[in-house]
Design a protein around this motif. Structure first.
Motif, PDB file in Angstrom:
ATOM      1  N   GLU A 143      49.640  34.521  43.549  1.00 39.51           N
ATOM      2  CA  GLU A 143      50.331  33.798  42.704  1.00 39.51           C
ATOM      3  C   GLU A 143      49.845  34.187  41.254  1.00 39.51           C
ATOM      4  O   GLU A 143      50.889  34.186  40.432  1.00 39.51           O
ATOM      5  CB  GLU A 143      49.917  32.090  42.852  1.00 39.51           C
ATOM      6  CG  GLU A 143      50.516  31.323  41.946  1.00 39.51           C
ATOM      7  CD  GLU A 143      52.013  31.325  42.067  1.00 39.51           C
ATOM      8  OE1 GLU A 143      52.873  30.807  41.130  1.00 39.51           O
ATOM      9  OE2 GLU A 143      52.461  31.722  43.292  1.00 39.51           O
ATOM     10  N   GLN A 144      48.790  34.381  40.937  1.00 36.39           N
ATOM     11  CA  GLN A 144      48.377  34.978  39.612  1.00 36.39           C
ATOM     12  C   GLN A 144      49.320  36.314  39.223  1.00 36.39           C
ATOM     13  O   GLN A 144      49.657  36.535  38.182  1.00 36.39           O
ATOM     14  CB  GLN A 144      46.981  35.105  39.588  1.00 36.39           C
ATOM     15  CG  GLN A 144      46.219  34.021  39.307  1.00 36.39           C
ATOM     16  CD  GLN A 144      44.566  34.358  39.418  1.00 36.39           C
ATOM     17  OE1 GLN A 144      44.308  35.363  39.140  1.00 36.39           O
ATOM     18  NE2 GLN A 144      43.881  33.347  39.357  1.00 36.39           N
ATOM     19  N   ALA A 145      49.313  37.346  40.486  1.00 37.47           N
ATOM     20  CA  ALA A 145      50.111  38.590  40.002  1.00 37.47           C
ATOM     21  C   ALA A 145      51.448  38.300  39.753  1.00 37.47           C
ATOM     22  O   ALA A 145      52.191  38.924  39.218  1.00 37.47           O
ATOM     23  CB  ALA A 145      49.684  39.352  41.340  1.00 37.47           C
ATOM     24  N   ARG A 146      52.081  37.406  40.608  1.00 36.87           N
ATOM     25  CA  ARG A 146      53.270  37.268  40.390  1.00 36.87           C
ATOM     26  C   ARG A 146      53.604  36.518  39.174  1.00 36.87           C
ATOM     27  O   ARG A 146      54.898  36.800  38.471  1.00 36.87           O
ATOM     28  CB  ARG A 146      53.932  36.027  41.450  1.00 36.87           C
ATOM     29  CG  ARG A 146      55.223  36.107  41.599  1.00 36.87           C
ATOM     30  CD  ARG A 146      55.723  34.630  42.605  1.00 36.87           C
ATOM     31  NE  ARG A 146      55.361  33.523  42.294  1.00 36.87           N
ATOM     32  CZ  ARG A 146      55.844  32.701  41.200  1.00 36.87           C
ATOM     33  NH1 ARG A 146      56.851  33.171  40.580  1.00 36.87           N
ATOM     34  NH2 ARG A 146      55.398  31.541  40.927  1.00 36.87           N
ATOM     35  N   GLU A 147      52.731  35.856  38.628  1.00 38.06           N
ATOM     36  CA  GLU A 147      53.074  35.362  37.049  1.00 38.06           C
ATOM     37  C   GLU A 147      52.453  36.434  36.223  1.00 38.06           C
ATOM     38  O   GLU A 147      53.019  35.865  34.825  1.00 38.06           O
ATOM     39  CB  GLU A 147      52.275  34.063  37.084  1.00 38.06           C
ATOM     40  CG  GLU A 147      52.593  32.914  37.814  1.00 38.06           C
ATOM     41  CD  GLU A 147      51.772  31.665  37.777  1.00 38.06           C
ATOM     42  OE1 GLU A 147      50.469  31.744  37.201  1.00 38.06           O
ATOM     43  OE2 GLU A 147      52.010  30.622  38.556  1.00 38.06           O
ATOM     44  N   GLY A 148      52.131  37.543  36.458  1.00 37.66           N
ATOM     45  CA  GLY A 148      51.735  38.464  35.671  1.00 37.66           C
ATOM     46  C   GLY A 148      50.263  38.258  34.973  1.00 37.66           C
ATOM     47  O   GLY A 148      49.977  39.021  33.857  1.00 37.66           O
ATOM     48  N   ARG A 149      49.483  37.426  35.564  1.00 36.70           N
ATOM     49  CA  ARG A 149      48.318  37.381  35.355  1.00 36.70           C
ATOM     50  C   ARG A 149      47.256  38.045  36.236  1.00 36.70           C
ATOM     51  O   ARG A 149      47.544  37.810  37.363  1.00 36.70           O
ATOM     52  CB  ARG A 149      47.601  35.868  35.195  1.00 36.70           C
ATOM     53  CG  ARG A 149      48.560  35.136  34.030  1.00 36.70           C
ATOM     54  CD  ARG A 149      48.074  33.951  33.889  1.00 36.70           C
ATOM     55  NE  ARG A 149      48.393  32.969  35.428  1.00 36.70           N
ATOM     56  CZ  ARG A 149      47.551  32.490  35.910  1.00 36.70           C
ATOM     57  NH1 ARG A 149      46.381  32.060  35.530  1.00 36.70           N
ATOM     58  NH2 ARG A 149      47.891  31.653  37.056  1.00 36.70           N
ATOM     59  N   PHE A 150      46.222  38.672  35.932  1.00 33.14           N
ATOM     60  CA  PHE A 150      45.369  39.468  36.673  1.00 33.14           C
ATOM     61  C   PHE A 150      43.999  38.661  36.584  1.00 33.14           C
ATOM     62  O   PHE A 150      43.429  38.602  35.489  1.00 33.14           O
ATOM     63  CB  PHE A 150      45.596  40.904  36.631  1.00 33.14           C
ATOM     64  CG  PHE A 150      46.856  41.654  36.727  1.00 33.14           C
ATOM     65  CD1 PHE A 150      47.201  41.807  37.948  1.00 33.14           C
ATOM     66  CD2 PHE A 150      47.868  41.558  35.528  1.00 33.14           C
ATOM     67  CE1 PHE A 150      48.440  42.445  38.212  1.00 33.14           C
ATOM     68  CE2 PHE A 150      49.217  42.022  35.913  1.00 33.14           C
ATOM     69  CZ  PHE A 150      49.515  42.453  37.261  1.00 33.14           C
ATOM     70  N   ALA A 151      43.333  38.486  37.709  1.00 33.20           N
ATOM     71  CA  ALA A 151      41.807  38.256  37.588  1.00 33.20           C
ATOM     72  C   ALA A 151      40.873  39.167  37.190  1.00 33.20           C
ATOM     73  O   ALA A 151      40.997  40.347  37.147  1.00 33.20           O
ATOM     74  CB  ALA A 151      41.602  38.113  39.145  1.00 33.20           C
ATOM     75  N   ALA A 152      40.064  38.571  36.187  1.00 30.40           N
ATOM     76  CA  ALA A 152      39.078  39.646  35.266  1.00 30.40           C
ATOM     77  C   ALA A 152      38.033  39.823  36.163  1.00 30.40           C
ATOM     78  O   ALA A 152      37.289  40.787  35.876  1.00 30.40           O
ATOM     79  CB  ALA A 152      39.076  39.039  33.883  1.00 30.40           C
ATOM     80  N   GLN A 153      37.677  38.881  37.194  1.00 34.76           N
ATOM     81  CA  GLN A 153      36.467  39.226  37.958  1.00 34.76           C
ATOM     82  C   GLN A 153      36.772  39.356  39.453  1.00 34.76           C
ATOM     83  O   GLN A 153      37.664  38.641  40.062  1.00 34.76           O
ATOM     84  CB  GLN A 153      35.366  38.100  37.733  1.00 34.76           C
ATOM     85  CG  GLN A 153      34.776  38.123  36.003  1.00 34.76           C
ATOM     86  CD  GLN A 153      34.073  37.065  35.812  1.00 34.76           C
ATOM     87  OE1 GLN A 153      33.894  35.991  36.812  1.00 34.76           O
ATOM     88  NE2 GLN A 153      33.523  37.030  34.960  1.00 34.76           N
ATOM     89  N   ARG A 154      36.038  39.801  40.195  1.00 32.21           N
ATOM     90  CA  ARG A 154      36.023  39.885  41.697  1.00 32.21           C
ATOM     91  C   ARG A 154      35.750  38.487  42.011  1.00 32.21           C
ATOM     92  O   ARG A 154      34.747  37.878  41.604  1.00 32.21           O
ATOM     93  CB  ARG A 154      35.245  40.948  42.318  1.00 32.21           C
ATOM     94  CG  ARG A 154      35.765  42.463  41.937  1.00 32.21           C
ATOM     95  CD  ARG A 154      34.973  43.330  42.536  1.00 32.21           C
ATOM     96  NE  ARG A 154      34.791  43.489  44.125  1.00 32.21           N
ATOM     97  CZ  ARG A 154      35.932  44.069  44.774  1.00 32.21           C
ATOM     98  NH1 ARG A 154      36.803  44.706  44.249  1.00 32.21           N
ATOM     99  NH2 ARG A 154      35.746  43.848  46.099  1.00 32.21           N
ATOM    100  N   ALA A 155      36.234  37.697  43.156  1.00 29.65           N
ATOM    101  CA  ALA A 155      35.829  36.781  43.668  1.00 29.65           C
ATOM    102  C   ALA A 155      34.585  37.154  44.494  1.00 29.65           C
ATOM    103  O   ALA A 155      34.473  37.992  45.213  1.00 29.65           O
ATOM    104  CB  ALA A 155      36.914  36.398  44.764  1.00 29.65           C
ATOM    105  N   PRO A 156      33.563  36.215  44.727  1.00 27.99           N
ATOM    106  CA  PRO A 156      32.253  36.313  45.088  1.00 27.99           C
ATOM    107  C   PRO A 156      32.485  36.082  46.615  1.00 27.99           C
ATOM    108  O   PRO A 156      33.216  35.310  47.041  1.00 27.99           O
ATOM    109  CB  PRO A 156      31.077  35.223  44.745  1.00 27.99           C
ATOM    110  CG  PRO A 156      32.187  34.103  44.009  1.00 27.99           C
ATOM    111  CD  PRO A 156      33.581  34.683  43.626  1.00 27.99           C
ATOM    112  N   GLY A 157      31.717  37.127  47.324  1.00 29.42           N
ATOM    113  CA  GLY A 157      31.869  37.085  48.692  1.00 29.42           C
ATOM    114  C   GLY A 157      32.816  37.476  49.483  1.00 29.42           C
ATOM    115  O   GLY A 157      33.263  37.299  50.601  1.00 29.42           O
ATOM    116  N   VAL A 158      33.759  38.159  48.768  1.00 32.75           N
ATOM    117  CA  VAL A 158      34.839  38.796  49.399  1.00 32.75           C
ATOM    118  C   VAL A 158      34.800  40.243  49.101  1.00 32.75           C
ATOM    119  O   VAL A 158      34.803  40.614  48.129  1.00 32.75           O
ATOM    120  CB  VAL A 158      36.308  38.350  48.743  1.00 32.75           C
ATOM    121  CG1 VAL A 158      37.374  38.908  49.248  1.00 32.75           C
ATOM    122  CG2 VAL A 158      36.473  36.727  48.785  1.00 32.75           C
TER     123      VAL A 158
END
Length: 101
Positions: A61-76
């Motif tokens: 959903e973030q990528a669809r809105e043009g936003r990209f996560a700055a950090q990796r999700a922990p444990g993934v």
């Protein structure tokens, strides 16, 4: 179509958590962790699988809105989950290259 697939994956995860983890993360470390957690107890496998699905759909959903996560999700550990299923791979730890058009 996205909501239908999410509901289907949730139903599959309720029945067999590793199948839900495989659906979003593919065959890798996350699937192995989920299988081990499911063997240790049914509930830990569910928690891990639902966490993977939450991160996957949130990043999608973030990528669809043009936003990209700055950090990796922990444990993934799956790049597919970290990027929300998009085909581009991280350039470095925690950054995602934006697609060129």
């Amino acid at each position: 179509m996205g909501a239908v697939s999410a509901v289907l994956i949730i139903l599959i995860t309720i029945l067999f958590p590793p199948a839900g983890a495989y659906a979003v993360a593919g065959c890798g470390a996350d699937l192995l962790i989920n299988i081990c957690l499911t063997l240790l107890g049914y509930i830990p496998g569910h928690i891990h699988a639902f966490y993977l699905e939450y991160v996957y759909y949130d990043r999608k959903e973030q990528a669809r809105e043009g936003r990209f996560a700055a950090q990796r999700a922990p444990g993934v550990y799956s790049d597919r989950v970290q990027t929300g299923g998009h085909g581009y791979a991280p350039q470095g730890y925690g950054t995602i290259a934006q697609p060129t058009q």
